[in-house]
Design a protein around this motif. Structure first.
Motif, PDB file in Angstrom:
ATOM      1  N   UNK A 156      -9.170  46.111 -16.130  1.00 43.53           N
ATOM      2  CA  UNK A 156      -9.289  47.568 -16.209  1.00 43.53           C
ATOM      3  C   UNK A 156     -10.739  47.999 -16.035  1.00 43.53           C
ATOM      4  N   UNK A 157     -11.673  47.130 -16.393  1.00 46.90           N
ATOM      5  CA  UNK A 157     -13.095  47.454 -16.240  1.00 46.90           C
ATOM      6  C   UNK A 157     -13.492  47.514 -14.774  1.00 46.90           C
ATOM      7  N   UNK A 158     -13.055  46.505 -14.001  1.00 48.88           N
ATOM      8  CA  UNK A 158     -13.414  46.447 -12.585  1.00 48.88           C
ATOM      9  C   UNK A 158     -12.391  47.123 -11.682  1.00 48.88           C
ATOM     10  N   UNK A 159     -11.272  47.564 -12.287  1.00 51.79           N
ATOM     11  CA  UNK A 159     -10.224  48.226 -11.507  1.00 51.79           C
ATOM     12  C   UNK A 159      -9.797  47.376 -10.316  1.00 51.79           C
ATOM     13  N   UNK A 160      -9.653  46.082 -10.577  1.00 49.21           N
ATOM     14  CA  UNK A 160      -9.293  45.147  -9.521  1.00 49.21           C
ATOM     15  C   UNK A 160      -8.786  43.861 -10.152  1.00 49.21           C
ATOM     16  N   UNK A 161      -8.182  43.017  -9.339  1.00 55.56           N
ATOM     17  CA  UNK A 161      -7.754  41.708  -9.830  1.00 55.56           C
ATOM     18  C   UNK A 161      -8.935  40.738  -9.772  1.00 55.56           C
ATOM     19  N   UNK A 162      -9.151  40.028 -10.851  1.00 60.50           N
ATOM     20  CA  UNK A 162     -10.279  39.106 -10.962  1.00 60.50           C
ATOM     21  C   UNK A 162      -9.771  37.747 -11.409  1.00 60.50           C
ATOM     22  N   UNK A 163     -10.647  36.751 -11.264  1.00 59.68           N
ATOM     23  CA  UNK A 163     -10.359  35.415 -11.791  1.00 59.68           C
ATOM     24  C   UNK A 163     -10.920  35.327 -13.197  1.00 59.68           C
ATOM     25  N   UNK A 164     -10.093  34.883 -14.111  1.00 58.23           N
ATOM     26  CA  UNK A 164     -10.458  34.904 -15.529  1.00 58.23           C
ATOM     27  C   UNK A 164     -11.689  34.067 -15.828  1.00 58.23           C
ATOM     28  N   UNK A 165     -11.786  32.889 -15.249  1.00 58.08           N
ATOM     29  CA  UNK A 165     -12.886  31.996 -15.601  1.00 58.08           C
ATOM     30  C   UNK A 165     -14.212  32.444 -15.002  1.00 58.08           C
ATOM     31  N   UNK A 166     -14.238  32.721 -13.711  1.00 53.12           N
ATOM     32  CA  UNK A 166     -15.484  33.102 -13.036  1.00 53.12           C
ATOM     33  C   UNK A 166     -15.787  34.586 -13.138  1.00 53.12           C
ATOM     34  N   UNK A 177       5.272  40.958  -0.149  1.00 56.64           N
ATOM     35  CA  UNK A 177       5.345  42.229   0.565  1.00 56.64           C
ATOM     36  C   UNK A 177       5.369  43.451  -0.345  1.00 56.64           C
ATOM     37  N   UNK A 178       5.962  43.351  -1.515  1.00 52.86           N
ATOM     38  CA  UNK A 178       6.068  44.508  -2.407  1.00 52.86           C
ATOM     39  C   UNK A 178       5.154  44.387  -3.619  1.00 52.86           C
ATOM     40  N   UNK A 179       4.117  43.586  -3.486  1.00 57.20           N
ATOM     41  CA  UNK A 179       3.212  43.323  -4.609  1.00 57.20           C
ATOM     42  C   UNK A 179       1.775  43.713  -4.254  1.00 57.20           C
ATOM     43  N   UNK A 180       0.910  43.971  -5.234  1.00 52.72           N
ATOM     44  CA  UNK A 180       1.213  44.013  -6.678  1.00 52.72           C
ATOM     45  C   UNK A 180       1.937  45.293  -7.057  1.00 52.72           C
ATOM     46  N   UNK A 181       2.794  45.185  -8.051  1.00 55.72           N
ATOM     47  CA  UNK A 181       3.613  46.326  -8.428  1.00 55.72           C
ATOM     48  C   UNK A 181       3.052  47.100  -9.613  1.00 55.72           C
ATOM     49  N   UNK A 182       2.086  46.492 -10.342  1.00 55.90           N
ATOM     50  CA  UNK A 182       1.460  47.205 -11.456  1.00 55.90           C
ATOM     51  C   UNK A 182       2.426  47.440 -12.601  1.00 55.90           C
ATOM     52  N   UNK A 183       2.288  48.581 -13.245  1.00 51.50           N
ATOM     53  CA  UNK A 183       3.179  48.900 -14.363  1.00 51.50           C
ATOM     54  C   UNK A 183       3.024  47.979 -15.549  1.00 51.50           C
ATOM     55  N   UNK A 184       1.788  47.545 -15.810  1.00 44.55           N
ATOM     56  CA  UNK A 184       1.552  46.651 -16.944  1.00 44.55           C
ATOM     57  C   UNK A 184       1.737  45.188 -16.616  1.00 44.55           C
ATOM     58  N   UNK A 185       2.092  44.887 -15.367  1.00 45.23           N
ATOM     59  CA  UNK A 185       2.217  43.489 -14.949  1.00 45.23           C
ATOM     60  C   UNK A 185       0.845  43.039 -14.444  1.00 45.23           C
ATOM     61  N   UNK A 186       0.068  42.439 -15.311  1.00 42.72           N
ATOM     62  CA  UNK A 186      -1.364  42.256 -15.064  1.00 42.72           C
ATOM     63  C   UNK A 186      -1.791  40.834 -14.739  1.00 42.72           C
ATOM     64  N   UNK A 187      -0.878  39.873 -14.769  1.00 44.75           N
ATOM     65  CA  UNK A 187      -1.261  38.479 -14.540  1.00 44.75           C
ATOM     66  C   UNK A 187      -0.596  37.953 -13.276  1.00 44.75           C
ATOM     67  N   UNK A 188      -1.330  37.161 -12.514  1.00 40.60           N
ATOM     68  CA  UNK A 188      -0.868  36.708 -11.195  1.00 40.60           C
ATOM     69  C   UNK A 188      -0.179  35.350 -11.290  1.00 40.60           C
ATOM     70  N   UNK A 189       1.055  35.313 -10.795  1.00 41.23           N
ATOM     71  CA  UNK A 189       1.740  34.031 -10.625  1.00 41.23           C
ATOM     72  C   UNK A 189       1.961  33.792  -9.136  1.00 41.23           C
ATOM     73  N   UNK A 190       2.051  32.520  -8.778  1.00 40.97           N
ATOM     74  CA  UNK A 190       2.278  32.126  -7.388  1.00 40.97           C
ATOM     75  C   UNK A 190       3.708  31.613  -7.285  1.00 40.97           C
ATOM     76  N   UNK A 191       4.469  32.122  -6.301  1.00 40.14           N
ATOM     77  CA  UNK A 191       5.856  31.717  -6.190  1.00 40.14           C
ATOM     78  C   UNK A 191       6.223  31.394  -4.762  1.00 40.14           C
ATOM     79  N   UNK A 192       7.472  31.671  -4.370  1.00 33.35           N
ATOM     80  CA  UNK A 192       8.067  31.249  -3.094  1.00 33.35           C
ATOM     81  C   UNK A 192       7.105  31.342  -1.908  1.00 33.35           C
TER      82      UNK A 192
END
Length: 212
Positions: A156-166, A177-192
């Motif tokens: 929320x500080x950078x208003x962007x997706x960041x890497x937690x460690x760095x 195609x339909x991501x990121x969807x937001x709405x409180x879904x704040x953590x990135x998972x890798x799938x299909x």
């Protein structure tokens, strides 16, 4: 002898990845040996022949070769060996933990092994993580069953997706195609197929840890 100030400027801009500069060793071989004495922190060295400068690095750079193409500098990578159960890619070690965890629980578990949730910084790395750790779509009738947590999160500080460690903004992304969807879904998972999805951080997935 004229000092190579462009080399100094480059090192200064990459200071977080340098362990020691101007190590007094007196030659290429001694510079490499100095790196070996500082395992596992040192992963590579630079040795400038004219000025006999030895620089110890904690991270491998994809762009060193282009920078050094016209410089009298030797670049050496040490042979990288990962702990049992971990796999090597581009001088980093990776481990798939198949225990289902929330994003925060996964982060803590990686830290217990002096690692962090995987930070995918290039298409090559994304392809390798996908082919190594994620089942192909035809083996996953439900995509969530074959997802892994990464270290990506919405800041929320950078208003962007960041890497937690760095804490770096994710410059490379591979959103579905339909991501990121937001709405409180704040953590990135890798799938299909290696596509990225933003999920609720309290969801539980397997996860990949990474360490240099």
């Amino acid at each position: 002898m004229k000092r190579d100030h462009s080399f100094d400027n480059y090192l200064q801009s990459s200071a977080n990845n340098v362990i020691l500069t101007n190590v007094a060793v007196g030659g290429r071989i001694a510079c490499v040996l100095e790196c070996q004495m500082r395992l596992p922190d040192c992963v590579a060295v630079l040795h400038q022949d004219q000025e006999l400068r030895c620089i110890l690095l904690r991270r491998f750079f994809n762009d060193w070769n282009s920078y050094l193409s016209n410089k009298s500098v030797a670049y050496f990578l040490r042979k990288y060996e990962c702990s049992p159960g971990w796999r090597e890619f581009n001088n980093h070690c990776y481990f798939l933990n198949q225990t289902m965890r929330t994003w925060n629980e996964a982060k803590v578990e990686c830290q217990r092994h002096n690692a962090y949730l995987v930070e995918v910084e290039s298409s090559d790395e994304n392809t390798w993580v996908t082919s190594t750790y994620i089942k192909p779509p035809d083996q996953c009738p439900v995509s969530w069953y074959c997802s892994v947590w990464s270290g990506g999160m919405y800041s929320t500080t950078k208003q962007n997706h960041v890497w937690q460690n760095s804490e770096a903004i994710a410059s490379y992304t591979n959103w579905d195609s339909d991501q990121p969807s937001g709405g409180g879904q704040n953590c990135i998972n890798i799938w299909k197929g290696g596509k990225w999805d933003d999920a609720f951080c309290g969801a539980q997935f397997e996860f990949v840890c990474e360490k240099p």
